[in-house]
Design a protein around this motif. Structure first.
Motif: not given
Length: 332
Positions: A173-196
């Motif tokens: 996502a960062l590769a194209v130099e965005p100004r806005l990133i939509i994070c759609d449940e982007s940590v919900s599938a991860l373990d709590v420690s990885i979420q942090a």
């Protein structure tokens, strides 16, 4: 929200409904009301968390902004241009400035492509980098920025853990130099420690690059750390908006209070005397008349069953509840 501040993204009156088609002729027999009259703003360098239970329509809002879904009504102003009125060429250029990170990195990454190629693909498409060597150097830098070894760029997605694959998606996502990133449940599938760890990374990137985030989640426990603004969604409509501190300290809408009370805590007193939400979420294809929340609301009034409450301004935000009108708000 204050009109004096600079606005990067302004969503106004957004409506995205899905037709229900049945029969051999595929006639439309009804509509799934995924998002109705959704309005919010995001300032440069700010995070707005869009929260609600699964199926409330929040992911539809994120996809509608990028026109991955087709809204029927509304306006989506990004950097002053209405994304819903752009032709395909203009929309493609605008998407360089808005990127999306999905919940499942396994589905987001092509298992047949090396990580190097997947991160560089957007750069090549938008003409970023002078040549292949320059893009390879940028890929290495991006991998290091998301705390992965640059020497891993020739590996394939299956060779990484779930958290590492999500870091790769962030780098892409960062590769194209965005100004806005939509994070759609982007940590919900991860373990709590990885979420942090991922949340810390997103916050660091925001501070470093001035990014804005639309952070879509059903988990209010992660919102307070990352977001400056919160919009609470229920059955296709926003029911409360405001600064994160105000939402957490003095929630106005009964649904918001119930969501906050449901956050696990070692302090039983934190739940206070908030009554529980009743029953199950109604179908978005057949929402209740009046206030959509009235079938589950612990403080329902007679008028809630027939009249739809307007969004009224309150101190530090807005609320869609007749109790807010009683408290002194006025319809927007």
């Amino acid at each position: 929200m204050s009109k004096a501040r600079e606005t990067l993204l302004r969503v106004s009156g957004l409506q995205t409904w899905y037709p229900i088609k049945q029969g051999l002729m595929r006639h439309t027999t009804g509509w799934i009301q995924a998002a109705t009259d959704v309005c919010f703003e995001i300032a440069p360098g700010e995070t707005l968390a869009l929260v609600g239970e699964s199926g409330c329509g929040k992911s539809t809002v994120g996809r509608s902004i990028l026109r991955l879904e087709s809204p029927q009504k509304g306006e989506v102003l990004f950097e002053g241009r209405d994304l819903l009125s752009l032709d395909s060429t203009e929309l493609r250029a605008a998407r360089q400035r808005i990127q999306i990170i999905f919940q499942d990195p396994n589905a987001s990454l092509d298992p047949r492509m090396r990580i190097r190629d997947q991160i560089a693909e957007g750069m090549q498409s938008f003409g970023i980098g002078e040549n292949e060597s320059d893009r390879t150097d940028r890929v290495a830098s991006l991998l290091e920025r998301v705390q992965l070894d640059a020497t891993s760029m020739d590996r394939y997605p299956h060779e990484f853990s779930g958290g590492q694959r999500q870091r790769i998606c962030i780098a892409r996502a960062l590769a194209v130099e965005p100004r806005l990133i939509i994070c759609d449940e982007s940590v919900s599938a991860l373990d709590v420690s990885i979420q942090a760890q991922i949340l810390n990374l997103l916050r660091e990137l925001q501070d470093e690059l001035g990014l804005s985030y639309l952070f879509i989640t059903h988990d209010l426990s992660v919102v307070k750390y990352l977001a400056q603004q919160v919009a609470v969604m229920y059955l296709g409509k926003l029911v409360e908006q405001g600064a994160t501190t105000r939402i957490f300290d003095s929630p106005e809408h009964p649904y918001t209070r119930a969501l906050l009370a449901a956050i696990p805590s070692i302090d039983p007193a934190r739940r206070g005397d908030v009554p529980p939400v009743l029953g199950d979420v109604p179908s978005p294809s057949d929402p209740p008349p009046g206030c959509h929340f009235h079938t589950r609301c612990p403080v329902v009034m007679d008028r809630c069953r027939s009249d739809s409450p307007p969004l009224v301004p309150i101190s530090g935000g807005s609320s869609r509840c007749f109790l807010s009108e009683v408290a002194g708000g006025s319809p927007t």
